[in-house]
Structure formats: structure tokens, C-alpha cells
Design a protein around this motif. Structure first.
Motif, PDB file in Angstrom:
ATOM      1  N   SER A  33       9.680 -12.808 -11.140  1.00 28.53           N
ATOM      2  CA  SER A  33       9.775 -13.296  -9.826  1.00 28.53           C
ATOM      3  C   SER A  33      10.098 -12.004  -8.731  1.00 28.53           C
ATOM      4  N   ILE A  34       9.076 -11.070  -8.885  1.00 24.00           N
ATOM      5  CA  ILE A  34       9.199  -9.622  -8.215  1.00 24.00           C
ATOM      6  C   ILE A  34       7.931  -9.655  -7.311  1.00 24.00           C
ATOM      7  N   LEU A  35       7.959  -9.464  -6.110  1.00 20.35           N
ATOM      8  CA  LEU A  35       6.747  -8.968  -5.392  1.00 20.35           C
ATOM      9  C   LEU A  35       6.782  -7.505  -5.120  1.00 20.35           C
ATOM     10  N   PHE A  36       5.804  -6.729  -5.470  1.00 22.91           N
ATOM     11  CA  PHE A  36       5.877  -5.224  -4.951  1.00 22.91           C
ATOM     12  C   PHE A  36       4.702  -4.930  -4.065  1.00 22.91           C
ATOM     13  N   LEU A  37       5.477  -4.547  -2.977  1.00 26.75           N
ATOM     14  CA  LEU A  37       4.384  -4.282  -1.775  1.00 26.75           C
ATOM     15  C   LEU A  37       4.117  -2.662  -1.825  1.00 26.75           C
ATOM     16  N   ILE A  38       2.842  -2.481  -1.852  1.00 28.78           N
ATOM     17  CA  ILE A  38       2.479  -0.967  -1.921  1.00 28.78           C
ATOM     18  C   ILE A  38       2.270  -0.328  -0.370  1.00 28.78           C
ATOM     19  N   MET A  39       2.912   0.588  -0.053  1.00 25.23           N
ATOM     20  CA  MET A  39       2.956   0.950   1.361  1.00 25.23           C
ATOM     21  C   MET A  39       2.643   2.511   1.157  1.00 25.23           C
ATOM     22  N   GLU A  40       1.940   2.969   2.386  1.00 26.83           N
ATOM     23  CA  GLU A  40       1.654   4.443   2.420  1.00 26.83           C
ATOM     24  C   GLU A  40       3.249   5.066   2.475  1.00 26.83           C
ATOM     25  N   TYR A  41       3.113   6.431   1.840  1.00 29.18           N
ATOM     26  CA  TYR A  41       4.304   7.054   1.609  1.00 29.18           C
ATOM     27  C   TYR A  41       4.354   8.239   2.822  1.00 29.18           C
ATOM     28  N   CYS A  42       5.804   8.119   3.535  1.00 27.60           N
ATOM     29  CA  CYS A  42       5.884   8.813   4.673  1.00 27.60           C
ATOM     30  C   CYS A  42       6.639  10.364   4.135  1.00 27.60           C
ATOM     31  N   GLU A  43       5.920  11.165   4.239  1.00 32.62           N
ATOM     32  CA  GLU A  43       6.758  12.472   3.376  1.00 32.62           C
ATOM     33  C   GLU A  43       7.769  12.849   4.412  1.00 32.62           C
ATOM     34  N   GLY A  44       7.802  12.577   5.654  1.00 33.24           N
ATOM     35  CA  GLY A  44       8.885  13.300   6.676  1.00 33.24           C
ATOM     36  C   GLY A  44      10.141  12.603   6.803  1.00 33.24           C
ATOM     37  N   GLY A  45      10.249  11.548   5.883  1.00 34.80           N
ATOM     38  CA  GLY A  45      11.436  10.388   5.978  1.00 34.80           C
ATOM     39  C   GLY A  45      11.599   9.758   7.276  1.00 34.80           C
ATOM     40  N   ASP A  46      12.745   9.180   7.493  1.00 38.36           N
ATOM     41  CA  ASP A  46      13.090   8.331   8.603  1.00 38.36           C
ATOM     42  C   ASP A  46      13.614   9.239   9.698  1.00 38.36           C
ATOM     43  N   LEU A  47      13.583   8.704  10.983  1.00 35.98           N
ATOM     44  CA  LEU A  47      14.068   9.457  12.229  1.00 35.98           C
ATOM     45  C   LEU A  47      15.530   9.358  12.188  1.00 35.98           C
ATOM     46  N   LEU A  74       6.914 -15.973   3.088  1.00 41.00           N
ATOM     47  CA  LEU A  74       6.683 -14.645   2.462  1.00 41.00           C
ATOM     48  C   LEU A  74       5.206 -14.158   2.329  1.00 41.00           C
ATOM     49  N   VAL A  75       4.301 -15.201   1.864  1.00 40.98           N
ATOM     50  CA  VAL A  75       3.077 -15.083   1.822  1.00 40.98           C
ATOM     51  C   VAL A  75       2.366 -14.812   3.118  1.00 40.98           C
ATOM     52  N   SER A  76       2.812 -15.757   4.248  1.00 41.26           N
ATOM     53  CA  SER A  76       2.031 -15.452   5.406  1.00 41.26           C
ATOM     54  C   SER A  76       2.289 -14.035   5.887  1.00 41.26           C
ATOM     55  N   GLU A  77       3.909 -13.747   5.942  1.00 45.81           N
ATOM     56  CA  GLU A  77       4.141 -12.373   6.322  1.00 45.81           C
ATOM     57  C   GLU A  77       3.313 -11.281   5.733  1.00 45.81           C
ATOM     58  N   VAL A  78       3.181 -11.298   4.491  1.00 43.54           N
ATOM     59  CA  VAL A  78       2.531 -10.228   3.831  1.00 43.54           C
ATOM     60  C   VAL A  78       0.865 -10.216   4.493  1.00 43.54           C
ATOM     61  N   ARG A  91      -0.614  -5.371  -3.027  1.00 44.44           N
ATOM     62  CA  ARG A  91       0.684  -5.795  -3.547  1.00 44.44           C
ATOM     63  C   ARG A  91       0.536  -6.309  -5.119  1.00 44.44           C
ATOM     64  N   ILE A  92       1.546  -6.354  -5.691  1.00 43.24           N
ATOM     65  CA  ILE A  92       1.446  -6.860  -7.197  1.00 43.24           C
ATOM     66  C   ILE A  92       2.473  -7.968  -7.322  1.00 43.24           C
ATOM     67  N   ILE A  93       2.180  -9.085  -7.817  1.00 43.49           N
ATOM     68  CA  ILE A  93       3.151 -10.119  -8.181  1.00 43.49           C
ATOM     69  C   ILE A  93       3.488 -10.297  -9.683  1.00 43.49           C
ATOM     70  N   ASP A  94       4.877 -10.139  -9.760  1.00 42.03           N
ATOM     71  CA  ASP A  94       5.072 -10.315 -11.327  1.00 42.03           C
ATOM     72  C   ASP A  94       5.940 -11.621 -11.560  1.00 42.03           C
ATOM     73  N   ARG A  95       5.008 -12.573 -11.700  1.00 40.54           N
ATOM     74  CA  ARG A  95       5.649 -14.036 -11.588  1.00 40.54           C
ATOM     75  C   ARG A  95       6.533 -14.216 -12.861  1.00 40.54           C
ATOM     76  N   LYS A  96       6.622 -13.403 -14.004  1.00 39.24           N
ATOM     77  CA  LYS A  96       7.574 -13.295 -14.848  1.00 39.24           C
ATOM     78  C   LYS A  96       9.001 -13.049 -14.332  1.00 39.24           C
TER      79      LYS A  96
END
Ligand SMILES: CN(C)CCCNS(=O)(=O)c1cccc(Nc2nc(OCC3CCCCC3)c3[nH]cnc3n2)c1
Length: 279
Positions: A80-94, A52-56, A73-78
Motif C-alpha cells: 500500500s505504498i504509492l511512489f511518486l517519481i519527481m525531478e531532482y533539484c540539485e540546489g536543494g530548498d530555499l 489521491l488518484v485525482s490529485e496525482v 508513479r509506481i503503486i505497490d499494492r502489497k
């Protein structure tokens, strides 16, 4: 200073992928909108965590205007959740876009299909070029649900690679979840995913934008595999140009050798003309 979840306000849930929940969030300091993907790694083994670390870390390196941007990214060790912050795409998915066009009884404009083709070709080139220098870039699912649009209707290739790491999926699970409508003939015949498989998937995507349905559909995997390996599909509507149809036919070639590589596609005259007139 490291960022924390308290620097953000959760605006809502967008959806949940196979690996966690995707939420729309606002960064408090500048009111900018992002998505964060919550990855629960509590049941992941040490080796999975390493993967996971190497993929991130690979995600962080992939900076391209047609690939969804990894921000932080934010790691909540307590928890055990990894938060990946990504750009928001307003148009949604195809996938949603195609469903909307179909529901309206409308069709996708050819110019937009060339735009999607050109921008995805650039994104695929970026992914392939990195995998050349010994970096195994996440194999990104080229399917409508994993391709997003920004506010200018520019195309952004999303990331599903992480899903594989966390799902501990065996190769069996990989091929048997959901109907792999975009799977190439060679993959159906058991060959490993390769770069030409992306070209096949691109062909399926362009076909679906023209016909509002995939080139190969079936009620079960066996029938689907047979249709894909035969490689026969209905002609797209004559409202679309011969140039577009022949490009799609070249991508949906069951013969891997004859199917264009990303380099060959980049030299396609119609694609070059599209880019020249839309620079
Ligand atoms: C699955 N869809 C058919 C319907 C579900 C929800 N609508 S939708 O069409 O994705 C939609 C609507 C409005 C904005 C956005 N923006 C967005 N979505 C992402 O991921 C969506 C998520 C991917 C995994 C599966 C669940 C959904 C992003 N990832 C990085 N940037 C992202 N920006 C998406």
C-alpha cells in the motif's frame, strides 16, 4: 511495460515530509537522478484514495519549467505504498539556501531575488490559470522549504498538496500545525485561502530573501496573527532598490483589494525589465 521499484537504485534519504519519505534515486536504464516520494496509503479510506488518484492526475498535467516536474508513479499494492517519481533539484530548498547565506554572514544578491520573483510569478500564474478552468490545482505552499533550486539556480515550486489528502487533516489541524509565518491577514481572520493569499506569501518570501528572516515573527500564534493583521514590518536594507522594496510593500498589503493579483504583478515594470534583460 509498467515501471517498478526494481528499475531504480535508492541513493539515499533526502528528508521526510508530513506524508512520507523523500529519497534520492537513480533510474538504472539511463543513470538519471530523480527523487521519489513514498506515500503510505494503507490507512487511507476509499474516498481518500480517490482523492489521491485525482490529485496525482492533476500533478501529471502541471508541466511548467518552474514547477517541480512529476515524472511517473509506481503503486505497490502489497505494501500500500504509492511512489511518486519527481525531478531532482540539485540546489536543494530555499529554506536551506537562506540558512546558508545567513550562516556565512552574507546577503542574497538583488538580481537573484528578481529571478526568484519572476520565476515564481510564472509558476503561480500557471497554478492560478488552471484553477480558473474548474480544476482545483493543489494549493501549493509558497514557503522556502517548498521551493527548490535546480543546478542552474532556477526556481521550482514543489508540491505539498498531497500532504493534505493523506493527513486527513481537519481545518483545525491545517491551521494549527507549525507556525504559519506566511499566512495572510484574511486567512488569519478565517477567510478561505484565495489567490491573493499566494501574493501575500510571495511578499513574505521576497522579504525573507532580503532580510534573511520573515516579515512577521512571534512566539505564539496569537501574537503572530496580531502582527500579520497589523501588517507592520521593518524596512529591508537600503542595499536593495526602492523598486524591490515597493514591490514587496505592495504584496504585503493587508487590504486584499489593493494587493496586486498575479496579472497585475506580471505587468510590474521592474519585473518586465528583469525578464527583458535576462531573456
Ligand atoms: C527540509 N530541508 C530544510 C532539509 C532537508 C533536505 N535538504 S533539502 O534542502 O530539502 C535538499 C537537498 C538536496 C537536494 C534536494 N532536492 C529535492 N528535494 C525535494 O524534496 C525535499 C524534501 C521535501 C519535503 C521535506 C523533506 C525534504 C524534492 N522534491 C522534488 N524534487 C526534489 N528535489 C533537496
Amino acid at each position: 511495460t509498467a515501471i517498478s521499484v526494481n528499475d531504480f537504485e535508492v541513493l539515499g534519504v533526502i528528508g521526510s515530509g508530513s506524508y512520507g519519505t523523500v529519497k534520492k534515486v537513480m533510474r538504472l536504464k539511463d543513470k538519471k537522478i530523480f527523487v521519489w516520494k513514498e506515500l503510505d496509503y494503507s490507512s487511507a479510506s476509499e474516498s481518500d484514495k480517490q482523492m489521491l488518484v485525482s490529485e496525482v492526475n492533476l500533478l501529471r498535467e502541471l508541466k511548467h519549467e518552474n514547477i517541480v516536474k512529476y515524472v511517473d508513479r509506481i503503486i505497490d499494492r502489497k505494501k500500500s505504498i504509492l511512489f511518486l517519481i519527481m525531478e531532482y533539484c540539485e540546489g536543494g530548498d530555499l529554506a536551506s539556501y537562506i540558512a546558508k547565506v545567513k550562516k556565512e554572514g552574507s546577503t542574497v544578491e538583488e538580481q537573484f531575488i528578481w529571478k526568484v520573483c519572476y520565476q515564481l510569478t510564472q509558476a503561480i500564474k500557471e497554478c492560478h490559470s488552471r484553477s480558473k478552468y474548474g480544476r482545483s490545482v493543489l494549493h501549493r505552499d509558497l514557503k522556502p522549504a517548498n521551493i527548490f533550486l535546480d543546478s542552474q539556480l532556477n526556481v521550482k515550486l514543489g508540491d505539498f498538496g498531497l500532504a493534505r489528502v493523506l493527513k486527513h487533516e481537519t481545518s483545525f489541524a491545517k491551521t494549527c500545525v507549525g507556525t504559519p509565518l506566511y499566512m495572510s491577514p484574511e486567512q488569519m481572520s478565517g477567510m478561505e485561502y484565495n489567490e491573493k493569499s499566494d501574493m501575500w506569501a510571495l511578499g513574505c518570501l521576497l522579504y525573507e530573501l532580503c532580510s534573511l528572516r520573515p516579515p512577521f515573527v512571534a512566539n505564539n500564534q496569537i501574537e503572530l496573527a496580531a502582527k500579520i493583521c497589523m501588517g507592520k514590518f521593518d524596512r529591508i536594507s537600503k542595499n536593495y532598490s526602492i523598486k524591490l522594496y515597493s514591490l514587496i510593500c505592495s504584496l504585503l498589503d493587508v487590504d486584499v483589494e489593493k494587493r496586486p493579483s498575479i496579472e497585475v504583478l506580471l505587468q510590474n515594470s521592474a519585473l518586465l525589465n528583469y525578464h527583458a534583460s535576462n531573456e
